[in-house]
Design a protein around this motif. Structure first.
Motif, PDB file in Angstrom:
ATOM      1  N   GLY A   1      95.920  71.129  13.753  1.00 31.04           N
ATOM      2  CA  GLY A   1      94.701  70.831  14.488  1.00 31.04           C
ATOM      3  C   GLY A   1      93.490  71.663  14.142  1.00 31.04           C
ATOM      4  O   GLY A   1      93.523  72.548  13.299  1.00 31.04           O
ATOM      5  N   ASP A   2      92.380  71.354  14.836  1.00 26.64           N
ATOM      6  CA  ASP A   2      91.026  71.815  14.510  1.00 26.64           C
ATOM      7  C   ASP A   2      90.680  71.366  13.094  1.00 26.64           C
ATOM      8  O   ASP A   2      90.494  72.174  12.171  1.00 26.64           O
ATOM      9  CB  ASP A   2      90.884  73.323  14.684  1.00 26.64           C
ATOM     10  N   CYS A   3      90.567  70.063  12.961  1.00 29.87           N
ATOM     11  CA  CYS A   3      90.475  69.437  11.640  1.00 29.87           C
ATOM     12  C   CYS A   3      89.083  69.486  11.029  1.00 29.87           C
ATOM     13  O   CYS A   3      88.944  69.759   9.829  1.00 29.87           O
ATOM     14  CB  CYS A   3      90.920  67.980  11.744  1.00 29.87           C
ATOM     15  N   VAL A   4      88.035  69.214  11.836  1.00 33.40           N
ATOM     16  CA  VAL A   4      86.733  68.910  11.236  1.00 33.40           C
ATOM     17  C   VAL A   4      85.579  69.746  11.756  1.00 33.40           C
ATOM     18  O   VAL A   4      84.502  69.759  11.150  1.00 33.40           O
ATOM     19  CB  VAL A   4      86.395  67.417  11.433  1.00 33.40           C
ATOM     20  N   SER A   5      85.730  70.439  12.858  1.00 32.91           N
ATOM     21  CA  SER A   5      84.608  71.154  13.463  1.00 32.91           C
ATOM     22  C   SER A   5      84.120  72.273  12.559  1.00 32.91           C
ATOM     23  O   SER A   5      84.891  73.130  12.136  1.00 32.91           O
ATOM     24  CB  SER A   5      85.032  71.734  14.816  1.00 32.91           C
ATOM     25  N   GLY A   6      82.814  72.263  12.277  1.00 33.85           N
ATOM     26  CA  GLY A   6      82.223  73.284  11.425  1.00 33.85           C
ATOM     27  C   GLY A   6      81.100  72.691  10.598  1.00 33.85           C
ATOM     28  O   GLY A   6      81.044  71.480  10.382  1.00 33.85           O
ATOM     29  N   PRO A   7      80.191  73.554  10.080  1.00 32.81           N
ATOM     30  CA  PRO A   7      79.011  73.083   9.361  1.00 32.81           C
ATOM     31  C   PRO A   7      79.283  72.833   7.878  1.00 32.81           C
ATOM     32  O   PRO A   7      78.534  73.287   7.005  1.00 32.81           O
ATOM     33  CB  PRO A   7      78.028  74.240   9.556  1.00 32.81           C
TER      34      PRO A   7
ATOM     35  N   HIS B   1      89.024  72.143  19.257  1.00 35.17           N
ATOM     36  CA  HIS B   1      87.790  71.621  18.677  1.00 35.17           C
ATOM     37  C   HIS B   1      87.897  70.132  18.368  1.00 35.17           C
ATOM     38  O   HIS B   1      86.878  69.423  18.385  1.00 35.17           O
ATOM     39  CB  HIS B   1      87.414  72.412  17.427  1.00 35.17           C
ATOM     40  N   ASP B   2      89.090  69.631  18.107  1.00 35.29           N
ATOM     41  CA  ASP B   2      89.257  68.182  17.984  1.00 35.29           C
ATOM     42  C   ASP B   2      88.881  67.510  19.303  1.00 35.29           C
ATOM     43  O   ASP B   2      88.209  66.473  19.332  1.00 35.29           O
ATOM     44  CB  ASP B   2      90.699  67.832  17.613  1.00 35.29           C
ATOM     45  N   ARG B   3      89.334  68.097  20.391  1.00 33.88           N
ATOM     46  CA  ARG B   3      88.985  67.561  21.717  1.00 33.88           C
ATOM     47  C   ARG B   3      87.490  67.668  21.971  1.00 33.88           C
ATOM     48  O   ARG B   3      86.856  66.726  22.475  1.00 33.88           O
ATOM     49  CB  ARG B   3      89.769  68.326  22.795  1.00 33.88           C
ATOM     50  N   ARG B   4      86.900  68.791  21.624  1.00 32.32           N
ATOM     51  CA  ARG B   4      85.481  68.992  21.896  1.00 32.32           C
ATOM     52  C   ARG B   4      84.587  68.084  21.056  1.00 32.32           C
ATOM     53  O   ARG B   4      83.548  67.620  21.520  1.00 32.32           O
ATOM     54  CB  ARG B   4      85.115  70.462  21.674  1.00 32.32           C
ATOM     55  N   VAL B   5      84.981  67.829  19.822  1.00 31.43           N
ATOM     56  CA  VAL B   5      84.214  66.926  18.965  1.00 31.43           C
ATOM     57  C   VAL B   5      84.152  65.531  19.580  1.00 31.43           C
ATOM     58  O   VAL B   5      83.175  64.790  19.391  1.00 31.43           O
ATOM     59  CB  VAL B   5      84.821  66.886  17.550  1.00 31.43           C
ATOM     60  N   ALA B   6      85.178  65.163  20.341  1.00 33.27           N
ATOM     61  CA  ALA B   6      85.241  63.836  20.948  1.00 33.27           C
ATOM     62  C   ALA B   6      84.470  63.740  22.256  1.00 33.27           C
ATOM     63  O   ALA B   6      84.420  62.677  22.865  1.00 33.27           O
ATOM     64  CB  ALA B   6      86.702  63.458  21.191  1.00 33.27           C
ATOM     65  N   GLN B   7      83.842  64.826  22.704  1.00 33.76           N
ATOM     66  CA  GLN B   7      83.119  64.802  23.970  1.00 33.76           C
ATOM     67  C   GLN B   7      81.893  63.892  23.883  1.00 33.76           C
ATOM     68  O   GLN B   7      81.410  63.544  22.812  1.00 33.76           O
ATOM     69  CB  GLN B   7      82.655  66.216  24.345  1.00 33.76           C
ATOM     70  N   ASP B   8      81.351  63.571  25.053  1.00 30.34           N
ATOM     71  CA  ASP B   8      80.134  62.767  25.145  1.00 30.34           C
ATOM     72  C   ASP B   8      79.001  63.473  24.400  1.00 30.34           C
ATOM     73  O   ASP B   8      78.728  64.651  24.644  1.00 30.34           O
ATOM     74  CB  ASP B   8      79.767  62.608  26.626  1.00 30.34           C
ATOM     75  N   PRO B   9      78.280  62.765  23.530  1.00 26.54           N
ATOM     76  CA  PRO B   9      77.180  63.391  22.792  1.00 26.54           C
ATOM     77  C   PRO B   9      76.089  63.961  23.690  1.00 26.54           C
ATOM     78  O   PRO B   9      75.318  64.819  23.256  1.00 26.54           O
ATOM     79  CB  PRO B   9      76.631  62.244  21.931  1.00 26.54           C
ATOM     80  N   ALA B  10      76.005  63.500  24.944  1.00 25.83           N
ATOM     81  CA  ALA B  10      74.951  63.996  25.831  1.00 25.83           C
ATOM     82  C   ALA B  10      75.251  65.374  26.410  1.00 25.83           C
ATOM     83  O   ALA B  10      74.439  65.930  27.135  1.00 25.83           O
ATOM     84  CB  ALA B  10      74.739  63.013  26.984  1.00 25.83           C
ATOM     85  N   ASP B  11      76.407  65.938  26.088  1.00 22.27           N
ATOM     86  CA  ASP B  11      76.800  67.234  26.626  1.00 22.27           C
ATOM     87  C   ASP B  11      76.019  68.339  25.918  1.00 22.27           C
ATOM     88  O   ASP B  11      76.296  68.688  24.777  1.00 22.27           O
ATOM     89  CB  ASP B  11      78.309  67.435  26.445  1.00 22.27           C
ATOM     90  N   ASP B  12      75.019  68.917  26.594  1.00 17.45           N
ATOM     91  CA  ASP B  12      74.177  69.942  25.980  1.00 17.45           C
ATOM     92  C   ASP B  12      74.917  71.251  25.765  1.00 17.45           C
ATOM     93  O   ASP B  12      74.437  72.127  25.040  1.00 17.45           O
ATOM     94  CB  ASP B  12      72.940  70.199  26.845  1.00 17.45           C
ATOM     95  N   ALA B  13      76.072  71.418  26.396  1.00 17.20           N
ATOM     96  CA  ALA B  13      76.837  72.655  26.241  1.00 17.20           C
ATOM     97  C   ALA B  13      77.728  72.633  24.999  1.00 17.20           C
ATOM     98  O   ALA B  13      78.424  73.605  24.723  1.00 17.20           O
ATOM     99  CB  ALA B  13      77.696  72.899  27.479  1.00 17.20           C
ATOM    100  N   MET B  14      77.718  71.546  24.250  1.00 14.70           N
ATOM    101  CA  MET B  14      78.579  71.451  23.072  1.00 14.70           C
ATOM    102  C   MET B  14      78.242  72.545  22.066  1.00 14.70           C
ATOM    103  O   MET B  14      77.074  72.820  21.790  1.00 14.70           O
ATOM    104  CB  MET B  14      78.438  70.077  22.420  1.00 14.70           C
ATOM    105  N   TRP B  15      79.260  73.172  21.520  1.00 13.75           N
ATOM    106  CA  TRP B  15      79.054  74.218  20.532  1.00 13.75           C
ATOM    107  C   TRP B  15      78.486  73.623  19.249  1.00 13.75           C
ATOM    108  O   TRP B  15      78.788  72.477  18.891  1.00 13.75           O
ATOM    109  CB  TRP B  15      80.376  74.933  20.253  1.00 13.75           C
ATOM    110  N   PRO B  16      77.641  74.374  18.516  1.00 12.37           N
ATOM    111  CA  PRO B  16      76.956  73.824  17.341  1.00 12.37           C
ATOM    112  C   PRO B  16      77.898  73.244  16.286  1.00 12.37           C
ATOM    113  O   PRO B  16      77.608  72.203  15.698  1.00 12.37           O
ATOM    114  CB  PRO B  16      76.177  75.019  16.794  1.00 12.37           C
ATOM    115  N   SER B  17      79.026  73.898  16.035  1.00  8.29           N
ATOM    116  CA  SER B  17      79.953  73.396  15.015  1.00  8.29           C
ATOM    117  C   SER B  17      80.560  72.061  15.427  1.00  8.29           C
ATOM    118  O   SER B  17      80.774  71.177  14.587  1.00  8.29           O
ATOM    119  CB  SER B  17      81.063  74.415  14.757  1.00  8.29           C
TER     120      SER B  17
ATOM    121  N   ALA C   1      90.095  58.951  17.563  1.00  8.83           N
ATOM    122  CA  ALA C   1      91.374  59.255  16.918  1.00  8.83           C
ATOM    123  C   ALA C   1      91.720  60.733  17.066  1.00  8.83           C
ATOM    124  O   ALA C   1      92.891  61.088  17.280  1.00  8.83           O
ATOM    125  CB  ALA C   1      91.326  58.857  15.453  1.00  8.83           C
ATOM    126  N   LEU C   2      90.727  61.598  16.971  1.00  7.85           N
ATOM    127  CA  LEU C   2      90.976  63.028  17.161  1.00  7.85           C
ATOM    128  C   LEU C   2      91.412  63.314  18.596  1.00  7.85           C
ATOM    129  O   LEU C   2      92.344  64.085  18.834  1.00  7.85           O
ATOM    130  CB  LEU C   2      89.718  63.830  16.826  1.00  7.85           C
TER     131      LEU C   2
END
Length: 252
Positions: free
Chosen positions: A36-42, A64-80, A95-96
């Protein structure tokens, strides 16, 4: 049976390809598992997802797989996570999120990202003076209590630290380290850093022993074009990632 263990790729497709090439040079494996943590990062989230999708590896969900799938409107999302989310399709993000928390990949061998009952809490680590250190064995045993008693090997990632721990009366815990992110800082209280200490891509191999013979564990560090990865992070406006990719340390 020979099992290759990958964890914490974090969108670093160059490191992933280097690990897969190294594994092939070593004769391959009967099974390759992704923790896991497949894709999160710049870096290259879209390309990394495509590579993993083609490989069809048994994969568990990282935090981070879970977090990447969060609603795009979430302003608390980490930059990566936001960087990756913006470059994936809705179907890819779903899928993630749908990945399982745990997988029994062979009898008595369980894979998960952080803990068997949580994708974000450390299993084998404690935070002391802003650094990850090995947690007391009693704490690790408590964190494994949800595992089936028949589990003899627990494969985990999350901390990006290569660790091999034999739990008295319990399983062997094996963390291969991070394929694509050799250091990070986390400002979630208590703030801390994790540092592998070199830019190498890390993975592991587990060779299951025949009846009456011990299992073998190997933690492997692979050189790759980390400078190209660092430049990609710089282009994405993440100089701290670039420093980590070049050195395996966070800046003071």
């Amino acid at each position: 049976m020979r099992i290759a263990v990958l964890a914490d790729i974090h969108g670093n497709v160059l490191a992933l390809d280097a690990v897969l090439d190294d594994l092939e040079r070593r004769g391959g494996a009967d099974l390759v598992v992704n923790l896991g943590d497949c894709v999160s990062g710049p870096l290259w989230p879209r390309e990394t997802f495509a590579r993993l999708e083609a490989l069809r590896l048994p994969t568990v969900r990282g935090n981070h797989d879970r977090r990447v799938a969060q609603d795009p409107a979430d302003d608390a999302m980490w930059p990566s996570d936001r960087y990756a989310q913006e470059r994936l399709t809705a179907a890819q993000r779903e899928a993630l999120f749908a990945l399982p928390l745990t997988l029994e990949i062979a009898p008595g061998i369980v894979a998960f990202h952080a803990r068997p009952d949580h994708d974000e809490k450390y299993l084998a680590d404690a935070i002391v003076d802003g650094q990850l250190v090995l947690a007391p064995i009693a704490a690790i045993k408590r964190r494994l209590k949800s595992l089936d008693p028949a589990c003899r090997i627990a494969l985990c990632g999350h901390s990006h630290r290569s660790e091999l721990i034999r739990i008295p009366g319990g399983p062997v815990v094996f963390n291969p380290g991070s394929v694509g992110c050799p250091a990070y800082d986390d400002d979630t209280p208590p703030a801390h850093v994790s540092e592998q200490g070199s830019p190498h891509a890390r993975y592991g191999i587990v060779e299951l022993g025949a009846p009456g013979r011990p299992d073998r564990f190997e933690a492997i560090a692979v050189d790759y074009d980390h400078e190209a990865a660092a430049k990609q992070a710089e282009q994405a406006g993440r100089p701290e990632w670039a420093h980590a990719l070049r050195t395996g340390f966070m800046k003071d």
